[in-house]
Design a protein around this motif. Sequence first.
Motif, short mmCIF file in Angstrom:
data_model
loop_
_atom_site.label_atom_id
_atom_site.label_comp_id
_atom_site.label_asym_id
_atom_site.label_seq_id
_atom_site.Cartn_x
_atom_site.Cartn_y
_atom_site.Cartn_z
N ILE A 36 0.87 -1.18 0.00
CA ILE A 36 0.00 0.00 0.00
C ILE A 36 0.90 1.22 0.00
N HIS A 37 0.81 2.03 -1.02
CA HIS A 37 1.62 3.23 -1.13
C HIS A 37 0.69 4.43 -1.27
N GLY A 38 0.25 4.97 -0.14
CA GLY A 38 -0.61 6.12 -0.15
C GLY A 38 0.17 7.40 0.07
N LYS A 39 -0.53 8.50 0.11
CA LYS A 39 0.12 9.78 0.38
C LYS A 39 0.56 9.88 1.84
N GLN A 40 -0.19 9.24 2.74
CA GLN A 40 0.08 9.34 4.16
C GLN A 40 0.77 8.10 4.73
N PHE A 41 0.48 6.93 4.19
CA PHE A 41 0.98 5.68 4.78
C PHE A 41 1.51 4.75 3.70
N GLN A 42 2.60 4.05 4.04
CA GLN A 42 3.19 3.07 3.15
C GLN A 42 3.37 1.76 3.92
N LEU A 43 2.77 0.70 3.42
CA LEU A 43 2.87 -0.63 4.03
C LEU A 43 3.36 -1.60 2.97
N GLU A 44 4.46 -2.29 3.23
CA GLU A 44 5.03 -3.18 2.24
C GLU A 44 4.36 -4.55 2.19
N ARG A 45 3.88 -5.02 3.33
CA ARG A 45 3.19 -6.31 3.34
C ARG A 45 2.21 -6.33 4.51
N PRO A 46 0.99 -5.88 4.30
CA PRO A 46 0.03 -5.74 5.40
C PRO A 46 -0.64 -7.07 5.79
N ILE A 47 0.14 -7.94 6.40
CA ILE A 47 -0.37 -9.23 6.88
C ILE A 47 -1.29 -8.98 8.08
#
Length: 289
Positions: free
Chosen positions: A153-164
Amino acid sequence: MKVGLQINRFDWGGAEKIGPTLRGIAAKADEVGFDSEWVMDHFFQIEHLGPPTDPMLEAYTALGHLAAVTKKVTLGTMVTGVIYREPALLVKAVTTLDVLSGGRAVLGIGAGWNEAEAVALGLPRPLSGGRFEKLEETLEIAKQMWAGDEKPIHGKQFQLERPINSPQALTKPHPPILIGGSGEQKTLRLVAKYADACNLFARDDVKHKLDVLRQHCEEVGRNYDEIEKTAMLGVEIVAAAKEPDAIRRKAEELAGLGIQHVIFANGPDPDLSAYDKLAKELLPALRKL
């Protein structure tokens, strides 16, 4: 009509009394037929209830404790300020609550507002900008994680590489999402787009707020009737037990406007007999609305 309890104060005569008193209140409300129990997601007491030095418990630790002493009520925050927790941590907290409570968790969430509390504790400042963008991204992240989708998830506010998210929540497709707040341009639009429930204050122009929500639902193609409408009564349990007829009339008025779930506050008096009186003299009437 459903009936809920917000436990928003813990000034019961010292830290050693908080645990036993909280357990007693939670178990009693569950026993007599309340549908939901909520705690505020604050770290200081809020101004209109007392000074900031009054006792306040961390929300998700408290909810985990309530899960262990109740059997039927749903459990959630009213509501988590999105600035207080990173999205994945929040999803994990609510998922954990759902798993340990047997499927009784609710994600209560809002944009956040308490600037003084945030500054005092070194938390992100809610009024510094971007809070509604953070709220929307958090809602999107929650739905993706609860769907079991692990893509980055690459948003403007948050970046998550693998949201298990393992284990997943017991509630399917996910714990209900309640968005608190009555802002007409941003908050109610997000309710229409993402939420299973909204929360208003009974002192608001409830009819107008729900008309605005209905309009947002039409604009985004959402079925307005899918959203549960809840309202904070602003009435403490002991006071309600003294005037059940007045509370019934107020609830009837709110039901006529479309409110389906009313929420009382616990107040500083932990008199458990008030819950028994409400169960006898008020709850049956509210159930019929």
